[in-house]
Write an enzyme that holds these catalytic residues in place. Structure first.
Site, PDB file in Angstrom:
ATOM      1  N   GLY A   1       1.081  -1.471   0.023  1.00 10.50           N
ATOM      2  CA  GLY A   1       0.378   0.132  -0.441  1.00 10.50           C
ATOM      3  C   GLY A   1       0.786   1.322  -0.290  1.00 10.50           C
ATOM      4  N   ASN A   2      -0.023   2.304   0.444  1.00  7.54           N
ATOM      5  CA  ASN A   2       1.012   3.808   0.245  1.00  7.54           C
ATOM      6  C   ASN A   2       1.893   3.711   1.689  1.00  7.54           C
ATOM      7  OD1 ASN A   2      -0.331   5.014   2.555  1.00  7.54           O
ATOM      8  ND2 ASN A   2      -2.098   5.041   1.476  1.00  7.54           N
ATOM      9  N   THR A   3       3.074   5.026   1.777  1.00  2.78           N
ATOM     10  CA  THR A   3       4.145   5.379   2.915  1.00  2.78           C
ATOM     11  C   THR A   3       3.426   5.516   4.552  1.00  2.78           C
ATOM     12  OG1 THR A   3       6.022   5.288   0.762  1.00  2.78           O
ATOM     13  CG2 THR A   3       6.123   6.118   3.108  1.00  2.78           C
ATOM     14  N   ALA A   4       2.437   5.783   3.939  1.00  2.00           N
ATOM     15  CA  ALA A   4       1.956   6.935   5.310  1.00  2.00           C
ATOM     16  C   ALA A   4       1.038   5.540   6.540  1.00  2.00           C
ATOM     17  CB  ALA A   4       0.344   7.282   5.162  1.00  2.00           C
ATOM     18  N   VAL A   5       0.568   4.704   5.722  1.00  2.00           N
ATOM     19  CA  VAL A   5       0.022   3.564   5.711  1.00  2.00           C
ATOM     20  C   VAL A   5       0.910   2.718   6.651  1.00  2.00           C
ATOM     21  CG1 VAL A   5      -2.204   1.581   6.054  1.00  2.00           C
ATOM     22  CG2 VAL A   5      -2.342   4.065   5.020  1.00  2.00           C
ATOM     23  N   GLY A   6       2.253   2.281   5.421  1.00  2.30           N
ATOM     24  CA  GLY A   6       2.735   1.749   5.941  1.00  2.30           C
ATOM     25  C   GLY A   6       3.746   2.033   7.518  1.00  2.30           C
TER      26      GLY A   6
ATOM     27  N   CYS B   1       1.665   0.841  -9.240  1.00  2.00           N
ATOM     28  CA  CYS B   1       2.653   1.076  -8.019  1.00  2.00           C
ATOM     29  C   CYS B   1       3.527   1.131  -8.522  1.00  2.00           C
ATOM     30  CB  CYS B   1       3.319   0.051  -6.891  1.00  2.00           C
ATOM     31  SG  CYS B   1       3.996  -1.568  -7.197  1.00  2.00           S
TER      32      CYS B   1
ATOM     33  N   GLU C   1       6.334  -3.648   1.245  1.00  2.00           N
ATOM     34  CA  GLU C   1       5.325  -2.644  -0.390  1.00  2.00           C
ATOM     35  C   GLU C   1       4.934  -1.333  -1.043  1.00  2.00           C
ATOM     36  OE1 GLU C   1       7.338  -5.044  -2.615  1.00  2.00           O
ATOM     37  OE2 GLU C   1       8.122  -6.186  -1.230  1.00  2.00           O
TER      38      GLU C   1
END
Length: 485
Positions: free
Chosen positions: A185-190, A241, A207
């Site tokens: 997913g996205n970096t913020a949720v990562g 992505c 990822e």
């Protein structure tokens, strides 16, 4: 949620996921599921992303089937203990590395390729002998439902569990203790996933994404370059992505690139792009409006047409883009392609290095030295020269990011390794205790010297064989010289 995780953990502790035969059976069952329920799976993907069934098959199902076959072919070798080189102190012992399952794995999927991005890591987790909880993205609800329906019909219902839901359910899941968390997913949720995992010291594979740059050198075939970029950028409506996020090139190339992309878009999708079965839609209204906001104040050289009712955004190219504008501050994840003019390859390299490390780097040039120079002077999760996205298709490659584009990797053997603990095992005898006196107190310089001799020399089977042959040769020579033969 806690009760469900504990149920899966108890199933893992029963030990039935560990035998090679069981793992192979589960992988074969998963392949059978994909083949027998292909129409249901394709229909779900199509409903989520307005994707044709042909595209859904080629972009997701083929990858899954190929990964399963690769695992089935190689898994018997991978699970086998591997002997290691030994030193003199351990030359009579058994020393090997045994891959061991981690335990209970959590896989959190993404919506842009909702089937492959949960099933491909699941394949690796099963191959490594783990139990798995799968959390599909709630944004691709049709695929999430079909996966939750089908998996229990084909796989062990206690070891492999699907949990559907939104942010609340995911938050509760992340409070539980897992042995590995795999998130796409996205970096913020990562960052949220990593913070939650840290409370239990749980390792993670993230990822993520980022702005993957595409440098076009003036020494190249622009017709081929623009065909390949058009394919990779507008596939899945830009919601990939590792899609090329923006182009770096000399200003003089911009007009040619725009023209050739325009011609290629017409070739790929026809005169009426909205009617093309090969052109998808944005996943939801929130992402649709986010992408539209990136167009504000930009010079639109191609495309720009939109339809909010169907979440349609035409393939779009922006020229003379200022790096300080909003479109260059976040991952686009849509069918918008900015072109940022640079003077030369040096400026392009500096531009890339001044920003967060991307998930992919693309370089187009007839000059392979230039391509390799950019590889050496930049950092990214992966690289494809003279094409885009294709490094994803090679399952002998590790696929993953670096820095803010992610950590860890998977695909093929790399998936097996990600979900395995490489356990070092040394088996000694209770005999030959005399040699062990060197490590027992009281210490002395003589013991230290002998320890250096034993520990700083390493042996493998080949060297040990040569040593034995040499020793026997010396003994034979001595016997001959002594007149025994």
């Amino acid at each position: 949620m806690e009760r469900e995780v504990q149920r899966v953990r108890q199933a893992f502790l029963s030990g039935r996921s560990r035998p090679l035969r069981f793992r192979l059976q589960q992988l074969e069952a998963l392949r059978r599921m994909v083949q027998e329920r292909e129409k249901d799976i394709l229909a779900a993907i199509a409903a989520d992303l307005c994707k044709s069934e042909l595209n859904a098959y080629s972009q997701e199902v083929i990858t899954v089937l190929g990964e399963i076959d690769f695992m089935l072919e190689n898994l018997p070798e991978w699970v086998t203990a591997k002997p290691v080189k030994k030193n003199l102190l351990t030359m009579m012992d058994e020393a090997y590395i045994q891959p061991q399952p981690l335990g209970v794995v959590l896989i959190i999927g993404a919506w842009n390729y909702p089937f492959v991005l949960i099933i491909q890591p699941l394949i690796g987790a099963i191959a490594a002998g783990n139990a798995v909880i799968i959390k599909p993205s709630e944004l691709s609800e049709n695929t999430a439902k079909i996966v939750a329906k089908l998996l229990p019909q084909y796989l062990d219902q206690d070891l492999y569990v699907v949990i559907n839901g939104g942010v609340e359910e995911t938050t509760e899941l992340l409070k539980q203790r897992f042995d590995h968390i795999f998130y796409t997913g996205n970096t913020a949720v990562g960052k949220i996933v990593m913070e939650a995992a840290a409370k239990h010291l749980t390792p993670v594979t993230l990822e993520l994404g980022g702005k993957s740059p595409c440098y076009i050198d003036k020494d190249c075939d622009l017709d081929i370059v623009c065909r390949r970029i058009t394919w990779g950028k507008y596939m899945n409506c830009g919601q990939t992505c590792i899609a090329p996020d923006y182009i770096l090139c000399e200003a003089s190339l911009q007009s040619q690139i725009v023209w050739k992309i325009k011609e290629t878009v017409k070739e790929f999708y026809g005169e009426n792009i909205k009617e093309s079965p090969d052109y998808e839609r944005i996943i939801n209204l929130r992402h649709f409006k986010r992408i539209l906001s990136l167009l504000e104040g930009q010079k639109i050289a191609l495309g720009g047409e939109t339809d909010e009712a169907t979440r349609y955004i035409a393939p779009t190219v922006l020229t003379d883009v200022d790096p300080k504008t909003k479109v260059m501050q976040e991952e686009i994840f849509g069918p918008v392609l900015p072109i940022v003019p640079v003077k030369n390859v040096d400026e392009a390299t500096d531009f890339i290095n001044e920003r967060e490390k991307p998930l992919a780097l693309y370089v187009f040039s007839h000059n392979h030295k230039l391509i390799k120079r950019m590889i050496d002077e930049t950092s990214s999760g992966g690289v494809t020269g003279n094409d885009v996205i294709m490094h994803f298709t090679l399952n002998s490659f590790p696929f993953g990011g670096v820095g803010s584009s992610g950590m860890g990797a998977y695909h093929g053997k790399h998936s097996f390794d990600t979900f395995s603990h490489q356990r070092p095992c040394l088996l000694k005898s209770l005999k030959r205790e005399g040699a062990n006196k060197l490590r027992y107190p009281p210490n002395s310089q003589s013991k230290v010297d002998w320890g250096k001799f034993f520990l700083l020399r390493r042996f493998n089977k080949e060297k040990l064989g040569l040593l034995v042959l040499t020793f026997l040769g010396i003994v034979a020579a001595v016997l001959v010289n002594a007149g025994y033969y």
